[in-house]
Design an enzyme around this catalytic site. Sequence first.
Site, PDB file in Angstrom:
ATOM      1  N   SER A 220       0.825  -0.787  -0.064  1.00 33.95           N
ATOM      2  CA  SER A 220       0.208  -0.483  -0.227  1.00 33.95           C
ATOM      3  C   SER A 220       1.339   1.267   0.067  1.00 33.95           C
ATOM      4  O   SER A 220       2.402   1.125   0.687  1.00 33.95           O
ATOM      5  CB  SER A 220      -0.830  -0.115   1.428  1.00 33.95           C
TER       6      SER A 220
ATOM      7  N   TYR B 192      -2.504  -0.592   9.732  1.00 36.21           N
ATOM      8  CA  TYR B 192      -2.389  -0.906   8.500  1.00 36.21           C
ATOM      9  C   TYR B 192      -1.318  -0.499   7.498  1.00 36.21           C
ATOM     10  O   TYR B 192      -1.080  -1.646   7.080  1.00 36.21           O
ATOM     11  CB  TYR B 192      -3.858  -0.057   7.767  1.00 36.21           C
TER      12      TYR B 192
END
Length: 255
Positions: free
Chosen positions: A145, A158
């Site tokens: 990500s 996350y």
Amino acid sequence: MSRRLEGKTALVTGSTSNIGRAIATAFAAEGAHVIVSGRDGERGSAVVGRIRAAGGRADFVAADLDGSAAVSDRLAEEATRVLGGRIDILVNNAGIFPGSTTTDTDEKTFDRVYAVNVKAPYFLTAAIAPAMVRAGGGAVINLGSWVARLGIPVGTLYSSSKGAVETLTRAWAAEFGPRGVRVNAIAPGVIVPPAGEGEAHPGEIMMKGTPAGRIGTPDAIAHAAVWLASDEAAFVHGTVVDVDGGRVGAAVIAA
């Protein structure tokens, strides 16, 4: 399509919606026999149905990847069986995203995020990569990500889990690359959510000041995954490919 994955087999985790669904669909369009996997059998069957209707090959294997080695092992075993004895391509896409801050995150949430986002792909790769080595080679594609490398004030948990996945990508490239298994990752930027699962995407603001100037689509990630899985990327090892509209690499100064 150029059928770049003709004759290949692939397992795509978390492929009943959004990015995973786009990757599974693109792989099938390029000739691969794809295992669609996820928790929801109804959605999985729908994805398989669409792939087959378009002339592709796909099957659904249910799996709730909770981070345990046993669940990852069962998925690897069943997918291998359905695919006729081998998996050429593994896409570790399944993941969860709690957008909470550090002080709002409890221990149960912490453990679940790391179980799904880190432990599950870790043990799934451990189950499948050695079989790829024995079969003569393969490709593993992890989903990282953009927030693993650009700090934002929410989603710290996350972000850290995806940072771990990108580190594993490089480590696995060193471990398995010399034995014929290429390991790389894709770092998506802000991607449009599945249709009907939200109104205006709050990530629009995050793409202001980027070269693209907009959020991306799941197909953008799928195109990169096809390339990394194909022989066109035969000399690519341990790389994180940013497909993020330039979010982490460039800033645009508005006139």
